[in-house]
Design an enzyme around this catalytic site. Sequence first.
Site, short mmCIF file in Angstrom:
data_model
loop_
_atom_site.label_atom_id
_atom_site.label_comp_id
_atom_site.label_asym_id
_atom_site.label_seq_id
_atom_site.Cartn_x
_atom_site.Cartn_y
_atom_site.Cartn_z
N ASN A 131 -4.07 -11.12 10.62
CA ASN A 131 -2.92 -10.46 9.98
C ASN A 131 -1.86 -11.48 9.61
O ASN A 131 -1.30 -11.45 8.52
CB ASN A 131 -2.29 -9.43 10.92
CG ASN A 131 -3.08 -8.14 10.99
OD1 ASN A 131 -4.04 -7.94 10.26
ND2 ASN A 131 -2.67 -7.25 11.87
N ARG A 187 -12.18 0.10 -3.49
CA ARG A 187 -12.68 -0.65 -2.33
C ARG A 187 -13.98 -0.07 -1.80
O ARG A 187 -14.09 0.32 -0.64
CB ARG A 187 -11.64 -0.65 -1.21
CG ARG A 187 -10.49 -1.57 -1.51
CD ARG A 187 -9.73 -1.93 -0.27
NE ARG A 187 -8.76 -2.97 -0.56
CZ ARG A 187 -7.77 -3.29 0.24
NH1 ARG A 187 -7.59 -2.65 1.35
NH2 ARG A 187 -6.94 -4.26 -0.10
N ARG A 246 -7.17 -6.20 -3.51
CA ARG A 246 -6.68 -7.50 -3.01
C ARG A 246 -7.64 -8.64 -2.69
O ARG A 246 -8.21 -9.26 -3.53
CB ARG A 246 -5.75 -7.26 -1.83
CG ARG A 246 -4.35 -7.02 -2.28
CD ARG A 246 -3.35 -8.05 -1.80
NE ARG A 246 -3.08 -8.01 -0.40
CZ ARG A 246 -1.93 -7.56 0.13
NH1 ARG A 246 -0.99 -7.07 -0.63
NH2 ARG A 246 -1.76 -7.60 1.42
N HIS A 253 -5.32 4.80 -6.58
CA HIS A 253 -5.39 4.78 -5.12
C HIS A 253 -5.82 6.14 -4.55
O HIS A 253 -6.18 6.25 -3.40
CB HIS A 253 -4.01 4.39 -4.57
CG HIS A 253 -4.03 3.95 -3.16
ND1 HIS A 253 -3.35 4.61 -2.16
CD2 HIS A 253 -4.65 2.91 -2.56
CE1 HIS A 253 -3.56 3.99 -1.02
NE2 HIS A 253 -4.33 2.96 -1.23
N TYR A 281 -11.15 3.27 10.55
CA TYR A 281 -9.84 3.84 10.27
C TYR A 281 -9.86 5.32 10.64
O TYR A 281 -10.89 5.98 10.53
CB TYR A 281 -9.53 3.80 8.77
CG TYR A 281 -9.38 2.44 8.14
CD1 TYR A 281 -8.97 2.34 6.82
CD2 TYR A 281 -9.66 1.27 8.83
CE1 TYR A 281 -8.83 1.12 6.20
CE2 TYR A 281 -9.53 0.04 8.21
CZ TYR A 281 -9.11 -0.03 6.89
OH TYR A 281 -8.97 -1.24 6.27
N ARG A 304 2.80 3.97 11.31
CA ARG A 304 2.01 2.95 12.00
C ARG A 304 2.61 1.56 11.87
O ARG A 304 2.72 0.84 12.84
CB ARG A 304 0.59 2.94 11.46
CG ARG A 304 -0.26 1.84 12.01
CD ARG A 304 -1.50 1.60 11.17
NE ARG A 304 -1.24 0.67 10.09
CZ ARG A 304 -1.95 0.64 8.97
NH1 ARG A 304 -2.91 1.51 8.76
NH2 ARG A 304 -1.69 -0.25 8.04
N HIS A 356 -4.69 5.65 9.78
CA HIS A 356 -4.61 5.52 8.33
C HIS A 356 -4.27 6.83 7.62
O HIS A 356 -3.91 6.84 6.45
CB HIS A 356 -5.95 4.98 7.80
CG HIS A 356 -5.91 4.50 6.39
ND1 HIS A 356 -6.47 5.22 5.34
CD2 HIS A 356 -5.39 3.40 5.85
CE1 HIS A 356 -6.29 4.56 4.22
NE2 HIS A 356 -5.64 3.46 4.49
#
Lengths: 515, 711
Positions: B50, B371, B401, B431, B464, B560, B588
């Site tokens: 991260n 994704r 990304r 999205h 997730y 979160r 998520h």
Amino acid sequence: MNKNKVLAGIDLGSGSIRLKIMQLTDKGETQLLENVTRTIAIGKDTFASGRISPDMVEEVCQVLIGFKRLMSEYKVQVKRVVGTSAMREAENSDYVLEQIRVRTGLTVELISEAEERYLTRQAAFAAVPDFREKAAKGLLYTRIGSGTTQIAAYTDKGMNFSQTTQMGTLRILGMLSSIEGQTLRYQDVMEEFLISNMDYILRKGRQQSYTQYLVSGSMSDKIYEICKGKAPRKTSGKISFQAFNKVYRSMLSMSAADIAEQYGMEMERARRMIPTMMIIHTVSSYMKLEEITFSFAGLLDGILWELAGTKESEQQRSDSMADILFYTRMVADRFQCDQAHSEQVEKYAMMLFDAMQKAHGLTDRHRLILRMAAYLHDAGKFMNITDHAEHSAQIATSLEFSGITTEEQRMMATVIRFHEDVELIAEDPEYQRLGRKNRLILSKLVTFLRLANALDYSHRQKFTAVKVNVTGGRLVISATAHQNATLENWKVMGFGESVSDILGLSLELHIKGGE
Amino acid sequence: MADKKWQDTSLFMNREMSWLEFNQRVLNEARDPKNPLLERAKFLSITLSNLDEFFMVRVAGVKDLIHEDSEKPDPAGLTPKEQFKQIAARIHVMMEDVYSVYHRILIPHLKREGFRLVTEHGLKDQDREYLGHLFETELYPVLTPMAVDPSRPFPLILNKSLNIALFLKDAEGERHFATVQSPSVLPRLVSLPSGSYILLEDVLTLFMGQLFPGHTVEKSAYYRITRSGDLSFQEEEATDLLKEMEKSLKQRRRGDAVRLEISRDAEEDLVKYLMDALELGKQDLYLCDGPVDLSFITRVSKVMPLEFLKKPDLIPQTPGDLLGKEDLYAAIREKDILLSHPYESFQPVVNFVEQAADDPKVLAIKQTLYRVSGNSPIVQALSRAADNGKQVTVLVEVKARFDEENNIQWAKKLEKAGCHVIYGLVGLKTHCKLTIVVRRDEDRIRRYVHMGTGNYNDVTARLYTDIGFFTCKEPIGADASALFNALTGYGDPPDMRKLTAAPLGLRKKFLSMIRREADHARAGRKAHIIAKMNSLLDPEVIQTLYEASGAGVQIELIVRGICTLRPGIPGVSENITVRSIVGWLLEHSRIFYFYNDGNEEYYLSSADWMTRNLDRRVELLFPIEDERLRERLWDMLDVYLSDTQKARLMASDGSYAKVDGRGRPVVNCQEYFYEEAVERAHAYQQENVEERVFIPLEAETEENEYKDQED
């Protein structure tokens, strides 16, 4: 009925191309599957330069290809693609339609204004569940468009009048911008202007009593949503005049941008808000109407409605034929036609038409035209007895009928024009221009009308028990007279040669009694 | 809307600092003794990766702003320079914490289990011999030592690679700098004959002399560089940053180093040399109290049989709504279905598409893909569907990304199979997660819709938590179709009744719902909002929440990650609580609840309350109207709010603390949900499974034949 089928309609309008895909379940219910609007200003090209540019054609094709893909997703079985004024009025419309056909495989039908009006109105009425009950209470109908506004009136007997005025929202916008600068009370000035333009209609309206008001047009759903506070759920909805007035008053002090922002719509639509509301307000307040019904159905709905071929749509179609005839009679009345004579002529014309159905092969549309011609053939006498047929034809041409096509109206007027003379028909240039198929149709209809008119030439309804028979190559008309019928006899037999020419039958008239 | 009151910078947290607190919560999981050892190692590794991404994107972005001489403060009032100072200080502290966890927790525990990590000093003779052989045969051939002198510029050191920096002395006594990358193609943990392990770079150091004939190695140190990455930062800060850019007319310097990690025992002049070469300052320097790049710690589980130190894998259960249902589509017709992943299996979502591909009644399939990997079963099913004559439309988001594997390849494959593929939308990332299957049922055409808070990725669906929803109700089908038509360019953006989409009106909708709740409160009625999301950043939403709190609305937020709202400020946010849940799974899902004076509203969404979601992405908000499912969502929210183990409450100063669990039942929400799913499936099995052992198969009797003859 197209049971269990998936239907689609595409409308290429001036400002957008619309697609609706509808499903007819096996229970006979309709379900809207897709409702897609693609804003594309076809009209801009046509109105600016008179032609549709190649770029525009390209864009239109792209949209149609997308629509085609959508239609194939639902495996659409029945479809109709129509184009209206922007496509119709373009100089190069033939080429454009061909391009579209080649590139997308879709055949676009250009429909006349009259048919557009008719379909839109059909849809508007179909969307209101208790339309006939409302009509019985006296119903005013306005359809507000960007170019024109249609006003019509209905009673339980049928349609009283129908007119298209040039008071479309774009025109009003134009006027507004010049008046606004001159006075603060511009809305009153505008309403005066609107009333003066719709004067005759509205004044006449006030003589009957109209308690119902039906509005349709592309802004209807948005106006309803704003006045009611929520989006329409059904195909039509009611608003009290009070609620409407409140919103109208507050909108008058807003700019189009404010309206677009506050009520969530594009500028194009926001601009048309005030003019549309102005028309509605003018009619409602002038006619002292308390409630406004909005119908959210439009041209596409009308197209799908017809395609569906449901019992209701069939009923409505015959209702609308009845409306046309009612209206025609009203017009004849206005021109002070001899009602008894017209009825007689109609009766005889129908007898002749029906007796020879097999032989002439004409359709029920032609039957309708013949009936209308029967009513209007003497209307021209109001103007001048000399050449009254010519005047009657002109009246028939300049009237506004919704429910018959332009060609049908022309045909009717021509039938009327020829109902008197014997000789001139073949040499007439307009007759020549009709084309073989239509010339034949015209000749037959003219013959029926001539004969029917001749049978009551004196306007005295001399005959009773009239019968028409076709046997062995002979057209036999038999009647019982209670007065001397020499005039009628002479007039009828005078058409013997044309009957023989056109219908291939020898004419016989048997009169019993009289002198 | 520019109410002066809300320009007060003390009302907002700085975004980066908030994120760092999130990362701290991840690191804290490594400290939690209740977590199995190898899970704790995993959390350490996640903390570090991260941070890598944070440096590459966020820190790089802040440094760019500094480079452009931007003085513009963020909503919390910090200029880029000030932000950087705080960030750097905070990360330095965090790295100390990281190494503390490593030395004081992980290594000792691992040692107890038999894992020994040695350096040169712990080597036995057999080890040395082995390593010598290893160096010659496997290491040496792949090494590329690079020397630096006036004629050769400083070499390009690969981002995130582990390297050894050296000062060499040549025969003349001249000093040279050299660097060698520790090869990433070889495993970092080298297993030794004696049973211990050694790090690859330590092996290199042993034989370093052999790499530079004619030179002696004076000093050496392990180091690692992090470079700035992609343009996401630019996009995040949108107009502000772009304006700054345009003003200064300078090119953004991509690829610059933003961090140097180096062993603490490195010689000062070696460190200085590197920092000069990389143009880094003291704040960019991180001295490591141990091995540089601790990510190898998760590899321990691969080299040693330590299964018992892992958390047992989660086994996704058959979803409660689908127990005993053979036919997915029939089940959806019966009632709406809610799936809570990963406790409940993601398989039905895959089946949804797979079944559709082969079902002759299906006319068309439309899906948004973000994704998703090319060999995902969903992509294969779509391809098959096109082969089978279905109309398939796919909206693919190709620019996701860092995992920019070539999505374009499989998308093109879909196209070849006959699908209509749309490669994203100009200026907007798609999205939302939406699938529509158009099917001609016996009585009519129906649209079966799936919407969710998570991606159509069966791999991440196990890591997730997300919620998915199936329905075939007409109003939703119509809205979903209309939205898809707009996305594929067939028509204008639609007026939708049930669904709300960004950027078409989602912001307005959220704000109006919060304001509506505030109106209720002002009128003296009960007002309550519960919202769960991944990040809360949007200033306008935060302002509106503050106003609502001021009006008396009780607001409970489960966020979160990043939260720039400050709860509990008297007079501003005393009615707002914020908690973060970081556990075994990555939270998520996005759930929104509004009490609305008794006409409660429940929504699920693909969007967080971040500016980019509301304005620059295509997102979906959908209502849950089925009473049964609303009760379920209420219970879920209740569990989240009752968590005493993994929830951390945010204080108004931005710090997070454990929930005071005294006198309250012990609740770990993620474990609770898992147990609940297992229980539900188990209970069903008990009630419905046949107990008989022998079930004979008999031929059909021929009774009918005789009957006929009688007649």
